[in-house]
Each structure stands twice: as C-alpha cells, then as structure tokens.
Design an enzyme around this catalytic site. Structure first.
Site, PDB file in Angstrom:
ATOM      1  N   HIS A  50      18.903  28.795  24.403  1.00 16.10           N
ATOM      2  CA  HIS A  50      18.203  28.406  22.809  1.00 16.10           C
ATOM      3  C   HIS A  50      17.821  26.879  22.763  1.00 16.10           C
ATOM      4  O   HIS A  50      17.778  26.247  23.764  1.00 16.10           O
ATOM      5  CB  HIS A  50      19.063  29.080  21.864  1.00 16.10           C
ATOM      6  CG  HIS A  50      19.604  30.443  22.188  1.00 16.10           C
ATOM      7  ND1 HIS A  50      18.615  31.567  22.149  1.00 16.10           N
ATOM      8  CD2 HIS A  50      20.633  30.883  22.804  1.00 16.10           C
ATOM      9  CE1 HIS A  50      19.238  32.708  22.588  1.00 16.10           C
ATOM     10  NE2 HIS A  50      20.519  32.303  23.003  1.00 16.10           N
ATOM     11  N   GLU A  88      25.293  28.656  18.341  1.00 12.96           N
ATOM     12  CA  GLU A  88      25.457  28.861  20.033  1.00 12.96           C
ATOM     13  C   GLU A  88      24.713  27.918  20.746  1.00 12.96           C
ATOM     14  O   GLU A  88      25.053  27.389  21.721  1.00 12.96           O
ATOM     15  CB  GLU A  88      24.639  30.299  20.070  1.00 12.96           C
ATOM     16  CG  GLU A  88      24.647  30.726  21.652  1.00 12.96           C
ATOM     17  CD  GLU A  88      23.880  31.809  22.398  1.00 12.96           C
ATOM     18  OE1 GLU A  88      23.249  32.443  21.394  1.00 12.96           O
ATOM     19  OE2 GLU A  88      23.655  31.882  23.342  1.00 12.96           O
ATOM     20  N   HIS A 143      25.097  30.790  27.731  1.00 14.51           N
ATOM     21  CA  HIS A 143      25.085  31.437  26.334  1.00 14.51           C
ATOM     22  C   HIS A 143      26.529  31.973  25.984  1.00 14.51           C
ATOM     23  O   HIS A 143      27.400  31.926  26.588  1.00 14.51           O
ATOM     24  CB  HIS A 143      24.102  32.626  26.339  1.00 14.51           C
ATOM     25  CG  HIS A 143      22.666  32.494  26.777  1.00 14.51           C
ATOM     26  ND1 HIS A 143      21.836  32.665  25.707  1.00 14.51           N
ATOM     27  CD2 HIS A 143      22.160  32.013  27.855  1.00 14.51           C
ATOM     28  CE1 HIS A 143      20.617  32.516  26.165  1.00 14.51           C
ATOM     29  NE2 HIS A 143      20.662  31.875  27.602  1.00 14.51           N
ATOM     30  N   GLU A 217      27.495  34.940  29.642  1.00 17.04           N
ATOM     31  CA  GLU A 217      27.996  34.872  28.074  1.00 17.04           C
ATOM     32  C   GLU A 217      29.557  34.744  28.111  1.00 17.04           C
ATOM     33  O   GLU A 217      30.109  35.691  28.522  1.00 17.04           O
ATOM     34  CB  GLU A 217      27.334  36.394  27.678  1.00 17.04           C
ATOM     35  CG  GLU A 217      25.886  36.781  27.769  1.00 17.04           C
ATOM     36  CD  GLU A 217      25.333  36.205  26.401  1.00 17.04           C
ATOM     37  OE1 GLU A 217      25.901  35.629  25.646  1.00 17.04           O
ATOM     38  OE2 GLU A 217      24.137  36.577  26.303  1.00 17.04           O
TER      39      GLU A 217
HETATM   40 ZN    ZN Z   1      22.099  33.068  23.993  1.00 13.58          ZN
END
Ligand code: ZN
Length: 253
Positions: A50, A88, A143, A217
């Site tokens: 992102h 995030e 992430h 993640e």
């Molecule tokens: Zn993400």
C-alpha cells in the site's frame, strides 16, 4: 639524424637498477584470464504494501492492471488499520526500514518498491516486476492483515500454482520466513493457511515476480493484542529481526 645516446644510457641504468632489486621483490603474476572478480552483494527487494497517499487517490487505485493470471486487478488498495487508526501502510513502511537496516548490515543490497510513505501505488504489477528488474535473489512483500477481531497470528503467502518457474525457491523463501517468525516467538495464523504458510493464486504482486517472492502478513491489525504489538516500535523490531533472519537464512548468509 637524432643520435639517441642519452636515452640509451637511461634505459641501461634503469635495467641495472631493476636487476639489483629483482631478487628482493618477485613480481606478482597477473590473474589468469577468466578469473572471477569480487562477488557482488545479493540484492533483496522489500515491498512495503500500500502507500500513504492511496486513500486520497481512489481513481488511480481502481485502475485495472494485469493480475498475472490472465485477468485484471485494481492497481492497489488502501490496506487496513488498527481499531484506533494506526494504518497498515505506515506499519509496512516502518517495518521495511527496520528489515532494510538489518539486511544492509549483513552485506545485502536492498531495493524498495516505493521511496517513502506519502505517495500513491505503485500498482501491484509494477511491484511484482521489481524483483526481476533489480536481478534480486528474493522479493519480500510486507503487510498486516485486517481479519475478524478474534483471529490472530502471522502467515506467509506464496504464489500457488507457482509462477515463472520459481515455485520451489519461492516455497523455500516462504518457509524460511515462516520458520524464522516462529522461532522469533510469533504464532502461525489459525484462521487461514496451514502452519503459517498460505498458497494463493490471487496476489498479483507474487504472480508477476520472475524471481522467488513471498508476502508476509505479520499479524491481524483488528485483533486487540496483536494490534498493540504491531503498533509498538518494540514489536516491529521483533518482527524485523525475525524477517531479516529468515531472508538471510534463505540467502545462505
Ligand atoms: Zn496489506
């Protein structure tokens, strides 16, 4: 005619000097042809997911790009956040800096897919192509998840079915990251994947990578206990330590 009397004398004198020192310092023989030079450092691409400007650029984010499996996907997304608003993209960016520091200290050259946390994108296909462009040994996307509040734990995604002939190496990279996170005291996710590994066909960044790639993640930002860990500098340091250990293990360093 130019009689070369003086130059000959100089040459003879130099030859005498050389003869005098020849026994004292033998000349180093030149390298034989084809001798390899110094080995360049391995390159690792870190891809902080992102970006800080994404939320303000919905049209740019929605632009369809190739998903690496013959379809299309949105250029990029905003990502998730903790319940009290720690985004995030900021976590991913901060974590990337901490991992970068550790890898560079170990002699690895690090390339990031974005220069700061204030821009838009890049799109997932461009992120996915970054590893091949940099001739990287590995790509690690960073992430954190936004799952149900009761869910917790980390997982490492890899492209499944495999892509560009990188299957075995990508799985080895994902496994090295999983093992290092587990050794670092983190618990594999219980809500998806298996033992902290998750094969996925739909992550365009992984699908586009022509070099081994995996996506971490780190935890679930919507889980209260994990959110505290993800939002704290000490927690991010722990994640960075484990992730860099996994990368170095994969590189054999
Ligand atoms: Zn993400």
């Amino acid at each position: 005619m130019h009689a070369p009397i003086r130059p000959v004398a100089v040459v003879l004198a130099a030859a005498a000097l050389c003869a005098a020192c020849a026994g004292a310092a033998p000349a180093v023989p030149p390298d034989p042809p084809g001798t390899p030079g110094p080995v360049p450092p391995p390159v690792v691409v870190l891809d902080p997911g992102h970006n800080g400007g994404n939320a303000a650029a919905p049209a740019a984010l929605a632009r369809p790009v190739p998903d690496g499996r013959g379809g299309t996907k949105a250029c990029n997304t905003t990502g998730t956040s903790t319940d009290d608003g720690y985004p995030e993209h900021a976590f991913n960016w901060d974590l990337a800096q901490r991992v970068r520091q550790r890898l560079e200290a170990a002699g690895v050259r690090v390339v990031l897919t974005r220069p700061d946390d204030d821009g838009v994108g890049p799109c997932v296909d461009e992120r996915g192509a970054a590893g091949g462009r940099a001739r990287a040994a590995a790509v690690v996307s960073l992430h954190a998840d936004g799952a149900a509040a009761s869910a917790s734990g980390f997982h490492v995604a890899h492209a499944d079915p495999p892509v560009h002939g990188t299957g075995p190496q990508a799985l080895r990279l994902a496994t090295a990251l999983r093992d290092a996170l587990r050794s670092g005291g983190f618990t594999p996710a219980g809500y998806l994947g298996q033992d902290g590994l998750h094969g996925r066909p739909d992550l365009a960044g992984l699908n586009h990578s022509t070099v081994p790639a995996a996506l971490v993640e780190a935890g679930n930002m919507r889980n209260a206990a994990e959110a505290r860990l993800l939002a704290s500098p000490q927690g991010r340091d722990r994640y960075a330590g484990a992730i860099s250990t996994g990368v170095l293990e994969y590189l054999g360093r």
